[in-house]
Design an enzyme around this catalytic site. Structure first.
Site, short mmCIF file in Angstrom:
data_model
loop_
_atom_site.label_atom_id
_atom_site.label_comp_id
_atom_site.label_asym_id
_atom_site.label_seq_id
_atom_site.Cartn_x
_atom_site.Cartn_y
_atom_site.Cartn_z
N ASP A 1 0.84 -1.20 0.00
CA ASP A 1 0.00 0.00 0.00
C ASP A 1 0.87 1.25 0.00
O ASP A 1 0.70 2.17 -0.81
CB ASP A 1 -0.88 0.01 1.26
N ASP B 1 -5.65 5.39 -5.39
CA ASP B 1 -5.78 4.38 -4.35
C ASP B 1 -4.68 3.36 -4.63
O ASP B 1 -4.76 2.59 -5.60
CB ASP B 1 -7.15 3.69 -4.38
N ASP C 1 -6.52 -0.71 -3.95
CA ASP C 1 -7.95 -0.74 -3.67
C ASP C 1 -8.33 -2.20 -3.47
O ASP C 1 -8.14 -3.03 -4.36
CB ASP C 1 -8.72 -0.14 -4.85
N THR D 1 -7.61 -3.89 -0.09
CA THR D 1 -6.47 -4.42 0.65
C THR D 1 -6.76 -5.80 1.24
O THR D 1 -5.87 -6.64 1.34
CB THR D 1 -6.04 -3.46 1.77
#
Length: 431
Positions: free
Chosen positions: A103, A194, A197, A199
């Site tokens: 991320d 994002d 998107d 996770t």
């Protein structure tokens, strides 16, 4: 990103185009199986001339390469994640979504790429760089986050090193992540990201997407979705979901290297396209007809307006994300009788835009506000494929008021006729 017509009547009839990232590209288009949508798709391909180049062509080329790098990073991180579950940190938010090294690494690499890849200066405007993104580096800068910080920096640099690009210092990685603190708005251009998107889907080896869009005066003008785990050719599109639910071991071993992966790209008034994600030149996903490593053959995509009896609607895997029972009522009231297809992330927009499913409905808690990065890229891809995306009241999504959508609750995406039926059903059921 150079878009041009394929040469020859055969390719023109099939609606294939070349999306070229390297020096040259060539290839063959594929015949669409659904006759009902072939005419409209061909008409759209003829109405937009890829040879002319769109207003945002340079931006789209840059965005595609940024998402391609992030997709490579995410695949590497997913392999690490399966080997060591301690690469997760827990978000302290309502959904308690896991935040992975990927991320933060994906946000850093996209932010850096948009500002530093070759030709990035050509798309920089006088008002400077603005990125609205989900993550920040606050935890990484803390003493407690030292281990995670080191993992993120290593992952970013391993990705850049493998692509022949310069490595970043720790300070540069943290700064790139924090570029995403922009508040957005309608006064200028804003990138919206994002980094991962879905996770939960990423951690569960299901579907996830790297979602990048560009807003110009509050309106999405291009979008790129990187979907590394998606195989549109799979007979069962939610096979990963079923495998992950039944056995984490089978999920990780049977499908981790299946050659799947797609990019969905769209530019305002120029249509939507799908291309192989081409994580690495010469990989199993590369196109044998490509003229050089990195070149990819792209195909115009369009939604498929089918009878409700034949329609399949999509929804989130997580029940916390949406009221599945209400979605089922809306579907049945609209004449849809088939079971829903459950997939994580904005992958759903790409699947519908490709004609592989018919609708997406999302009904979160009534007090929930949607983040713009959860829909910006998917919405323009869907719309450029001929679909309609609105809130549950039928109002067009408004990305111009900051980091959250300026809309009522809920999201509905579908081809025009089915979309009208779904909105009418929602009003009749009185949510």
């Amino acid at each position: 990103l150079c878009l041009r017509r394929s040469i020859g009547a055969r390719e023109a009839a099939r609606g294939a185009i070349i999306i070229m990232v390297g020096k040259k590209a060539s290839g063959r288009g594929g015949q669409r199986k659904r006759v009902r949508t072939q005419a409209s798709a061909t008409a759209k391909a003829q109405s937009v001339s890829p040879m002319k180049g769109g207003r945002y062509e340079a931006d789209l080329r840059l965005a595609t390469e940024a998402v391609r790098l992030a997709s490579k990073l995410c695949r590497a991180s997913q392999l690490q994640l399966r080997e060591n579950e301690n690469t997760n940190q827990t978000k302290r938010d309502k959904l308690e979504s896991p935040v992975t090294v990927a991320d933060l690494g994906a946000q850093a690499i996209v932010s850096w790429a948009l500002q530093n890849l070759p030709n990035s200066g050509a798309v920089t405007r006088n008002d400077g760089f603005s990125l609205v993104a989900e993550e920040d580096s606050d935890f990484l800068r803390s003493e407690e986050g030292a281990d995670l910080r080191n993992r993120v920096v290593d992952l970013v640099n391993n990705t850049l090193r493998g692509s022949g690009l310069k490595e970043l210092t720790e300070a540069e990685v943290l700064l790139a992540i924090d570029e995403g603190r922009s508040e957005g708005g309608s006064d200028r251009r804003h990138w919206v990201l994002d980094p991962i998107d879905g996770t939960r889907g990423f951690v569960g080896n299901r579907q996830y997407a790297i979602a990048l869009a560009l807003l110009d005066e509050g309106e999405p003008v291009l979008g790129v979705l990187g979907c590394p785990n998606l195989s549109l050719e799979a007979e069962d599109l939610d096979a990963r979901t079923a495998a992950a639910t039944s056995s984490s071991e089978s999920s990780s071993s049977s499908q981790q290297e299946d050659g799947s992966g797609y990019l969905f790209v769209a530019e305002k008034r120029r249509g939507a396209y799908k291309v192989g994600i081409e994580i690495e030149a010469g990989s199993s996903g590369s196109d044998a007809e490509s003229g050089a490593p990195g070149d990819i053959l792209g195909h115009r995509i369009s939604v498929d307006e089918v009878d409700p009896n034949d329609a399949v609607y999509m929804e989130s895997v997580e029940t916390k994300h949406s009221d599945h029972a209400f979605a089922r009522k809306v579907a049945e009231n609209s004449g849809i009788n088939k079971d829903s297809l459950k997939l994580d992330s904005q992958v759903k927009y790409g699947v519908i835009a490709s004609g592989k499913a018919s609708a997406f409905m999302r009904f979160p808690d009534l007090d929930y506000k949607e983040w713009i990065w959860d829909h910006a890229a998917g919405a323009i891809i869907m719309e450029e494929a001929g679909g309609v995306v609105t809130d549950s009241e039928g109002k067009k999504l408004d990305f111009s008021k900051g980091r959250t959508l300026n809309n009522g609750n809920g999201i509905v995406a579908a081809p025009p006729k089915l979309h009208r039926k779904l909105i009418e059903s929602i009003k009749a059921l009185g949510r």
